[in-house]
Design a protein around this motif. Structure first.
Motif, short mmCIF file in Angstrom:
data_model
loop_
_atom_site.label_atom_id
_atom_site.label_comp_id
_atom_site.label_asym_id
_atom_site.label_seq_id
_atom_site.Cartn_x
_atom_site.Cartn_y
_atom_site.Cartn_z
N GLY A 349 -2.07 -10.41 36.18
CA GLY A 349 -1.15 -11.02 37.18
C GLY A 349 -2.05 -12.03 38.06
O GLY A 349 -3.17 -12.00 38.17
N SER A 350 -1.30 -12.62 38.99
CA SER A 350 -1.63 -13.87 39.57
C SER A 350 -2.76 -13.56 40.86
O SER A 350 -3.63 -14.20 41.26
CB SER A 350 -0.61 -14.86 40.10
N GLY A 351 -2.45 -12.23 41.37
CA GLY A 351 -3.40 -11.88 42.45
C GLY A 351 -4.68 -11.46 42.14
O GLY A 351 -5.77 -11.38 42.84
N VAL A 352 -5.02 -11.08 40.65
CA VAL A 352 -5.96 -10.74 40.19
C VAL A 352 -7.21 -11.74 40.27
O VAL A 352 -8.41 -11.44 40.64
CB VAL A 352 -6.10 -10.17 38.89
N THR A 353 -6.78 -12.95 40.06
CA THR A 353 -8.18 -13.78 40.10
C THR A 353 -8.24 -14.15 41.42
O THR A 353 -9.92 -14.22 41.43
CB THR A 353 -7.32 -15.18 39.52
N ALA A 354 -7.61 -14.04 42.41
CA ALA A 354 -8.03 -14.21 43.85
C ALA A 354 -8.87 -13.29 44.54
O ALA A 354 -9.85 -13.28 44.89
CB ALA A 354 -6.69 -14.47 44.83
N LEU A 355 -8.63 -11.87 43.84
CA LEU A 355 -9.25 -10.73 44.07
C LEU A 355 -10.76 -10.72 43.73
O LEU A 355 -11.56 -10.45 44.13
CB LEU A 355 -8.41 -9.55 43.62
N ARG A 356 -10.76 -11.10 42.47
CA ARG A 356 -11.97 -11.33 41.57
C ARG A 356 -13.12 -12.30 42.42
O ARG A 356 -14.00 -11.86 42.45
CB ARG A 356 -11.65 -11.84 40.25
N ALA A 357 -12.09 -13.23 42.95
CA ALA A 357 -13.16 -14.41 43.59
C ALA A 357 -13.91 -13.88 44.72
O ALA A 357 -14.87 -14.12 45.33
CB ALA A 357 -12.18 -15.51 43.96
N GLN A 358 -13.21 -12.63 45.25
CA GLN A 358 -13.72 -12.06 46.67
C GLN A 358 -14.94 -11.04 46.16
O GLN A 358 -15.65 -10.48 47.08
CB GLN A 358 -12.62 -11.11 47.44
N LEU A 359 -14.89 -10.57 45.07
CA LEU A 359 -15.89 -9.52 44.65
C LEU A 359 -17.24 -10.23 44.19
O LEU A 359 -17.24 -10.70 43.09
CB LEU A 359 -15.21 -8.73 43.24
N THR A 360 -18.13 -10.21 45.06
CA THR A 360 -19.27 -11.09 44.87
C THR A 360 -20.50 -10.30 43.79
O THR A 360 -21.07 -10.77 43.19
CB THR A 360 -19.95 -11.38 46.24
N GLY A 361 -20.47 -9.12 44.31
CA GLY A 361 -21.26 -8.24 43.38
C GLY A 361 -20.75 -7.81 41.92
O GLY A 361 -19.49 -7.57 41.93
N ARG A 362 -21.42 -8.31 40.97
CA ARG A 362 -20.86 -8.35 39.62
C ARG A 362 -21.77 -7.22 38.66
O ARG A 362 -23.11 -7.49 38.69
CB ARG A 362 -20.85 -9.44 38.95
N ILE A 363 -21.12 -6.19 38.12
CA ILE A 363 -22.03 -5.53 37.15
C ILE A 363 -21.03 -5.23 35.70
O ILE A 363 -19.93 -4.95 35.91
CB ILE A 363 -22.28 -4.03 37.85
N CYS A 364 -21.64 -5.80 34.68
CA CYS A 364 -21.21 -6.10 33.67
C CYS A 364 -21.61 -4.98 32.65
O CYS A 364 -22.76 -5.22 31.99
CB CYS A 364 -21.04 -7.63 33.16
N HIS A 365 -20.84 -3.96 32.06
CA HIS A 365 -21.35 -3.06 31.06
C HIS A 365 -21.23 -3.61 29.77
O HIS A 365 -20.87 -4.78 29.88
CB HIS A 365 -20.62 -1.57 31.22
N LYS A 366 -21.22 -2.88 28.85
CA LYS A 366 -21.09 -3.23 27.37
C LYS A 366 -19.56 -3.75 27.33
O LYS A 366 -18.80 -2.96 27.72
CB LYS A 366 -21.30 -2.20 26.45
N VAL A 367 -19.47 -4.92 26.86
CA VAL A 367 -17.93 -5.41 26.70
C VAL A 367 -17.87 -6.02 25.11
O VAL A 367 -18.91 -6.11 24.64
CB VAL A 367 -17.91 -6.61 27.66
N ASN A 368 -16.66 -6.02 24.83
CA ASN A 368 -16.55 -6.43 23.28
C ASN A 368 -16.46 -7.67 22.77
O ASN A 368 -16.36 -8.18 21.87
CB ASN A 368 -15.32 -5.56 22.80
N ASP A 369 -15.84 -8.56 24.14
CA ASP A 369 -15.77 -10.03 23.69
C ASP A 369 -16.36 -11.06 24.84
O ASP A 369 -16.44 -10.42 25.83
CB ASP A 369 -14.48 -10.10 23.72
N GLU A 370 -16.53 -12.04 24.51
CA GLU A 370 -17.20 -12.88 25.27
C GLU A 370 -16.42 -13.31 26.63
O GLU A 370 -16.91 -13.39 27.75
CB GLU A 370 -17.63 -14.23 24.93
N GLU A 371 -14.96 -13.34 26.61
CA GLU A 371 -14.06 -13.62 27.54
C GLU A 371 -14.22 -12.48 28.71
O GLU A 371 -14.32 -13.02 29.96
CB GLU A 371 -12.54 -13.67 26.94
N THR A 372 -14.51 -11.44 28.51
CA THR A 372 -14.35 -10.33 29.40
C THR A 372 -15.77 -10.57 30.19
O THR A 372 -15.91 -10.23 31.36
CB THR A 372 -14.24 -9.04 28.92
N ALA A 373 -16.68 -10.66 29.34
CA ALA A 373 -18.09 -10.95 29.96
C ALA A 373 -18.14 -12.13 30.84
O ALA A 373 -18.75 -12.36 32.03
CB ALA A 373 -19.28 -11.15 28.81
N LYS A 374 -17.33 -13.23 30.73
CA LYS A 374 -17.23 -14.43 31.66
C LYS A 374 -16.51 -13.97 32.70
O LYS A 374 -16.90 -14.35 33.73
CB LYS A 374 -16.37 -15.55 30.67
#
Ligand code: ATP
Length: 466
Positions: A349-374
């Protein structure tokens, strides 16, 4: 004669067994006294060829004695033999390895400084760290620091993340040591430095374990915890005793967010009274300082998923707006967010990108595709994205994080079982303020769901600026 044979075989065998036992029983002293000196000799002895193989050497013009009659091969002056009559001093190309400094042992390996050739940058070395690790027979090599013209590389003999003996523990107010970095240092989630966090990972990658670790570290602190768990409460309901509120339906989340916006407005008024810009400034008396609130959101996609029904669309839109507002202005008023999910992408949804921009701390566990890691790591070094995809399934809890220096690192959370988290919830139940105390209104009171308007924000900024 037979004795000689027996002793010839027995002596080296007993030395080897002795060394093996020493290494097993006292690995640290064995490393410092035997392993490290041998490793140091190997590194110095092979540095020229290793640097050349990694493309770190530079060709330079130097005066050298050459022997035209012997294939005209350039030879270093130290190779000069007795062919004095035939030798000729000429300028030739020679390969020079960068100068390697003193190698120092560390508990987990060693560190070495290297003087860069002119025209080289630390990035030239970052590109070949894997090659260096293979050449030096170590688990990994990383760039620890640099200054103009000089870098420091740190080599680790074994993977420090293979076993994380590190217990999740509080480390000061709103700081929790949740795991270990591949540098051997603790990884700390510090809400006062980085207020909002995003935790991403495929199923079974270790997200819930990290939430457990965070919960165990926050539970003994004077912090109010609020949970949104739209998986029917299966993840957070066991810790409900230590939570001030738990929402398991979208409508409940919307109501709690409205309350939180009310809390923000109250705290804004308080800050205005004391002319401070946030609740942590010393101008606010300690007795008046409100309790910080950490909002844990498990599986954010469930909040945003909607059917075509108009009512649901309105609900999602109200929720997205309020969550974004809390993320945008909550920090100054002691409200922090941890948002967890398998994917936190614009497809929700459109609100998610704006919310993501506010989340400065990033922790990326194992992901299956590069898009999700990006989505989690942004436009980081492609190596970070590849590292997130390469995390083995046999090492759940391992993730890629962005450190305070902006570089990416591997991190593994401390293992915290549900029982431990349950016990922490039991022990610290009395620290959970009730929702009524926190929001300053009885649950039957109508909620002022109006958003904090930009005018109110501008008025707040004007009244608190000195
Ligand atoms: N740091 C860790 N050390 C050891 N085991 C771990 C670690 N983190 C997670 N695990 C184990 O990995 C498994 C999956 O972990 P977890 O339930 O946290 O994953 P998840 O990402 O929340 O999965 P899902 O999205 O399906 O709920 C569990 O059995 C857990 O005990």
């Amino acid at each position: 004669m037979t004795d000689l044979w027996v002793w010839g075989l027995l002596a080296p065998a007993s030395v080897a067994v002795g060394l093996w036992v020493w290494q097993r029983m006292h690995p640290v002293s064995f490393w410092y006294l035997v392993g490290f000196p041998l490793r140091m000799l190997m590194i110095y002895g092979t540095w020229r060829s290793v640097a050349s193989g990694c493309g770190l050497s530079r060709r330079k013009r130097r005066w050298r004695w050459t022997f035209p009659g012997l294939g005209d091969e350039p030879m270093a002056a130290r190779h000069v033999v007795t062919l004095d009559q035939r030798r000729k001093l000429r300028r030739v190309d020679v390969e020079r390895a960068p100068r390697i400094g003193l190698i120092r042992p560390t508990r987990q390996g060693f560190q070495v400084s290297i003087r860069l050739h002119k025209g080289q940058t630390p990035e030239d070395y970052v590109r070949v760290l894997d090659k260096l690790a293979h050449a030096w027979r170590v688990h990994s090599v990383r760039l620890a620091s640099w200054e103009p013209g000089r870098i420091v590389l740190v080599a680790t003999l074994t993977d420090p993340l293979a076993k994380v003996p590190f217990p999740a523990a509080p480390d000061g107010l709103l700081r929790v040591r949740v795991g270990l970095l591949d540098t051997g240092e603790p990884f700390v989630i510090d809400f006062r430095t980085v207020p909002h966090w995003m935790i991403v990972g495929a199923t079974q990658s270790g997200k819930s374990n990290l939430i457990n670790a965070l919960f165990v570290g926050l539970a003994p602190q004077p912090v109010a915890l609020v949970g949104f768990d739209l998986k029917g409460g299966v993840e957070l309901a066991p810790y409900e005793r230590r939570l001030s509120a738990l929402a398991t339906e979208r409508a409940e989340c919307i109501a709690l967010l409205a309350d939180l916006i009310g809390v923000i407005k109250d705290r804004m008024a308080l800050c205005r009274t004391y002319r401070v810009r946030n609740i942590w400034q010393p101008g606010l008396p300690d007795a008046e300082r409100p309790i910080p609130i950490v909002l844990l959101v498990d599986e954010v996609a469930e909040l945003f998923l909607m059917a075509d029904k108009k009512k649901e669309q309105e609900e999602v839109s109200a929720l997205a707006t309020r969550l974004l507002r809390v993320a945008q202005i909550g920090r100054a008023f002691g409200i922090y967010l941890v948002v967890c999910g398998q994917r936190i992408g614009s497809d929700l949804g459109s609100g998610v990108t704006a919310l993501r921009a506010q989340l400065t701390g990033r922790i990326c566990h194992k992901v299956n595709d590069e898009e999700t890691a990006k989505m989690a790591l942004g436009d980081m070094d492609p190596a970070a994205l590849a590292a997130a995809r390469k995390i083995p399934a046999s090492m759940p809890g391992t993730s890629v994080v962005i450190g305070a220096d902006g570089r990416w690192r591997r991190m593994r959370s401390a293992y915290v079982s549900e029982n431990e988290a349950d016990a922490a919830a039991d022990t610290w139940t009395h620290l959970a303020p009730s929702w009524e105390d926190l929001t300053g209104r009885a649950s039957a009171d109508p909620v002022d769901a109006s958003d904090v308007t930009p005018e109110e924000l501008a008025e707040f900024s004007a009244s608190t600026s000195a």
